[in-house]
Design a protein around this motif. Structure first.
Motif, mmCIF file in Angstrom:
data_model
loop_
_atom_site.group_PDB
_atom_site.id
_atom_site.type_symbol
_atom_site.label_atom_id
_atom_site.label_comp_id
_atom_site.label_asym_id
_atom_site.label_seq_id
_atom_site.Cartn_x
_atom_site.Cartn_y
_atom_site.Cartn_z
ATOM 1 N N GLU A 155 0.839 -1.200 0.000
ATOM 2 C CA GLU A 155 0.000 0.000 0.000
ATOM 3 C C GLU A 155 0.872 1.247 0.000
ATOM 4 N N ASP A 156 0.482 2.208 -0.815
ATOM 5 C CA ASP A 156 1.194 3.476 -0.880
ATOM 6 C C ASP A 156 0.459 4.517 -0.048
ATOM 7 N N PHE A 157 1.212 5.246 0.756
ATOM 8 C CA PHE A 157 0.616 6.307 1.556
ATOM 9 C C PHE A 157 0.116 7.412 0.634
ATOM 10 N N VAL A 158 -1.097 7.925 0.920
ATOM 11 C CA VAL A 158 -1.738 8.913 0.056
ATOM 12 C C VAL A 158 -1.788 10.291 0.699
ATOM 13 N N ALA A 159 -2.329 10.358 1.914
ATOM 14 C CA ALA A 159 -2.541 11.674 2.530
ATOM 15 C C ALA A 159 -2.624 11.536 4.038
ATOM 16 N N ALA A 160 -2.338 12.647 4.722
ATOM 17 C CA ALA A 160 -2.396 12.683 6.184
ATOM 18 C C ALA A 160 -3.322 13.793 6.646
ATOM 19 N N ASP A 161 -3.987 13.546 7.761
ATOM 20 C CA ASP A 161 -4.797 14.569 8.434
ATOM 21 C C ASP A 161 -5.831 15.206 7.515
ATOM 22 N N ILE A 162 -6.608 14.358 6.842
ATOM 23 C CA ILE A 162 -7.710 14.853 6.024
ATOM 24 C C ILE A 162 -9.020 14.381 6.642
ATOM 25 N N PRO A 163 -10.152 15.021 6.330
ATOM 26 C CA PRO A 163 -11.429 14.596 6.914
ATOM 27 C C PRO A 163 -11.737 13.139 6.585
ATOM 28 N N CYS A 164 -12.147 12.378 7.575
ATOM 29 C CA CYS A 164 -12.498 10.971 7.365
ATOM 30 C C CYS A 164 -13.732 10.863 6.479
ATOM 31 N N SER A 165 -13.757 9.865 5.611
ATOM 32 C CA SER A 165 -14.909 9.661 4.731
ATOM 33 C C SER A 165 -16.003 8.837 5.385
ATOM 34 N N SER A 166 -15.690 8.154 6.476
ATOM 35 C CA SER A 166 -16.674 7.321 7.159
ATOM 36 C C SER A 166 -17.740 8.181 7.829
ATOM 37 N N PRO A 167 -19.013 7.746 7.789
ATOM 38 C CA PRO A 167 -20.065 8.500 8.487
ATOM 39 C C PRO A 167 -19.880 8.503 9.996
ATOM 40 N N PHE A 168 -19.037 7.586 10.497
ATOM 41 C CA PHE A 168 -18.773 7.543 11.932
ATOM 42 C C PHE A 168 -17.604 8.442 12.330
ATOM 43 N N GLY A 169 -16.982 9.069 11.334
ATOM 44 C CA GLY A 169 -15.824 9.892 11.671
ATOM 45 C C GLY A 169 -15.741 11.209 10.940
ATOM 46 N N PRO A 170 -16.867 11.862 10.579
ATOM 47 C CA PRO A 170 -16.774 13.112 9.813
ATOM 48 C C PRO A 170 -16.115 14.248 10.584
ATOM 49 N N SER A 171 -16.136 14.169 11.905
ATOM 50 C CA SER A 171 -15.520 15.226 12.706
ATOM 51 C C SER A 171 -14.074 14.894 13.049
ATOM 52 N N HIS A 172 -13.579 13.771 12.525
ATOM 53 C CA HIS A 172 -12.217 13.346 12.799
ATOM 54 C C HIS A 172 -11.338 13.539 11.565
ATOM 55 N N GLN A 173 -10.038 13.470 11.777
ATOM 56 C CA GLN A 173 -9.069 13.489 10.693
ATOM 57 C C GLN A 173 -8.547 12.071 10.477
ATOM 58 N N CYS A 174 -8.236 11.755 9.223
ATOM 59 C CA CYS A 174 -7.776 10.413 8.881
ATOM 60 C C CYS A 174 -6.504 10.458 8.041
ATOM 61 N N ASN A 175 -5.768 9.346 8.056
ATOM 62 C CA ASN A 175 -4.668 9.095 7.132
ATOM 63 C C ASN A 175 -5.135 8.070 6.105
ATOM 64 N N GLN A 176 -4.577 8.141 4.893
ATOM 65 C CA GLN A 176 -5.029 7.267 3.812
ATOM 66 C C GLN A 176 -3.864 6.520 3.167
ATOM 67 N N TRP A 177 -4.168 5.272 2.756
ATOM 68 C CA TRP A 177 -3.263 4.454 1.946
ATOM 69 C C TRP A 177 -4.067 3.871 0.791
ATOM 70 N N ARG A 178 -3.401 3.571 -0.306
ATOM 71 C CA ARG A 178 -4.098 2.996 -1.456
ATOM 72 C C ARG A 178 -3.338 1.785 -1.984
ATOM 73 N N ASN A 179 -4.110 0.739 -2.307
ATOM 74 C CA ASN A 179 -3.604 -0.433 -3.015
ATOM 75 C C ASN A 179 -4.553 -0.676 -4.177
ATOM 76 N N GLY A 180 -4.161 -0.230 -5.378
ATOM 77 C CA GLY A 180 -5.050 -0.356 -6.524
ATOM 78 C C GLY A 180 -6.336 0.415 -6.290
ATOM 79 N N GLU A 181 -7.474 -0.276 -6.381
ATOM 80 C CA GLU A 181 -8.759 0.390 -6.195
ATOM 81 C C GLU A 181 -9.210 0.420 -4.739
ATOM 82 N N PHE A 182 -8.440 -0.183 -3.837
ATOM 83 C CA PHE A 182 -8.791 -0.187 -2.421
ATOM 84 C C PHE A 182 -8.188 1.033 -1.725
#
Length: 382
Positions: A293-320
């Motif tokens: 998995e390649d690291f994509v971004a840090a400290d961005i708004p979470c996409s989950s409906p359980f975490g819209p007020s939180h910040q998230c880190n992202q990784w990508r593996n193909g379409e995942f």
């Protein structure tokens, strides 16, 4: 290790034989069957085409040379191996029964870690067909697992489809060449570690909600993860859990990587199936831990409906796309795919898990018949 259960509705459990990959667009050679457990046509290892040859009268799918085409197939069992993560690829060769050296790769992508080997995942991969009209040619899909547990006849699974490429009206030689150059760049890309790469706590419990809008599928459950004990338990309710089948019942899965046993228990029927496990993988994110998995971004708004007020880190593996809450605890937030499929995690509890949590139902302990196990597993256990 990423917890992805029932990535597609076809969660077909093995029945004493291996089943790892089936191809239906274009249709694979020989028999095809994913409607029943233990479909033998999905297990073909001998290169280049699973020991199945074609004849001049074999069924052949007609496609347009130089056009785009979606190859559709299913990974029936997931054999992710952190020691040397595998790949899946689509390749092409001219001829009735070409040799291994005749095939050239059109598209390649990394295997992903679903944690649960009985997970089955459908893929639809867009490729550029070669601009080479041919009456007899072959399109092939491979799963190069690299997993030594699956080393009978090698660790690669094959499916071949007989096709015919007709002359198209557009000349796409330049586009095809550019695609090949880009493919080589991707294959040769050096995967880099990132300071954000992380692993979940050693002992962790959380809830998950899984949805696939395209097929009106939903499930929810709990995950119990104990890294030091090398044990996991998952409970899952599928589509309400009021039926008896894979698509609408309630299940428990106990995984003990010390003993090598995995039990798959249907609460509504009282039936329990036994599996032999592959290697343990830690629940981690990023190339530092060989998760492909390649690291994509840090400290961005979470996409989950359980975490819209939180910040998230992202990784990508193909379409995942994987997200964790942006903290030093590395708690998972979600997994998503462009198709709209999502797994959302609820921030859980860190701390010891009662040993009784990992004790299987008595019906499972009585089960002696093995549904699926690798040849190496069978060698050491029987």
């Amino acid at each position: 290790m990423h917890l992805i259960f029932y990535l597609f509705v076809f969660v077909i459990i093995g029945n004493g034989v291996h089943m790892h990959m089936c191809l239906w667009s274009p249709m694979q050679r020989g028999e095809f069957d994913i409607s029943t457990p233990g479909a033998h046509p999905c297990y073909r290892k001998i290169a280049p085409c699973g020991n199945i040859n074609a004849s001049s009268s074999s069924p052949r799918t007609s496609l347009v040379a130089g056009s785009k085409y979606n190859v559709e197939f299913q990974q029936n069992l997931n054999h992710y191996y952190t020691g040397q993560p595998g790949t899946l690829d689509v390749s092409f060769a001219v001829g009735l029964n070409p040799s291994e050296n005749d095939f050239r790769v059109l598209h390649s992508f990394s295997d992903y870690n679903s944690m649960n080997q009985i997970t089955q995942t459908n893929f639809s991969i867009e490729i550029n067909l070669p601009n080479e009209p041919c009456n007899e040619c072959v399109l092939r899909v491979r799963y190069l697992s690299n997993n030594p547990e699956e080393a009978d006849h090698g660790t690669t699974f094959h499916q071949c489809s007989d096709i015919k490429l007709t002359q198209g009206s557009l000349n796409t030689l330049k586009e095809d060449k550019e695609h090949k150059i880009e493919l080589i760049k991707k294959i040769n890309k050096q995967r880099n570690d990132d300071p954000h790469d992380c692993c979940v706590p050693d002992s962790y419990v959380n809830a998950f909600f899984h949805s696939i809008p395209a097929i009106d599928y939903r499930s929810e459950g709990l995950i119990f993860y104990d890294q030091k004990a090398r044990q996991m338990r998952v409970t899952v309710t599928v589509n309400g859990g009021h039926g008896n089948t894979t698509y609408d019942s309630v299940f428990d899965m106990w995984m003990n990587f010390t003993s090598g046993y995995q039990y798959y228990y249907n609460r509504n029927t009282g039936k329990c199936d036994l599996y032999g496990l592959d290697y343990w993988n830690d629940w981690c994110f990023g190339n530092k831990y060989n998760q492909s998995e390649d690291f994509v971004a840090a400290d961005i708004p979470c996409s989950s409906p359980f975490g819209p007020s939180h910040q998230c880190n992202q990784w990508r593996n193909g379409e995942f796309l994987f997200e964790t809450y942006a903290s030093d605890k590395c708690l998972p937030s979600s997994i998503s795919r462009p198709s709209g499929e999502r797994i959302n995690y609820v921030e859980g509890r860190i701390g010891p898990i009662l040993p009784s949590t990992f004790v299987p139902n008595p019906a499972c302990l009585k089960q002696k018949k093995m549904k699926h196990a690798s040849p190496r597993w069978m060698q050491f256990h029987f």
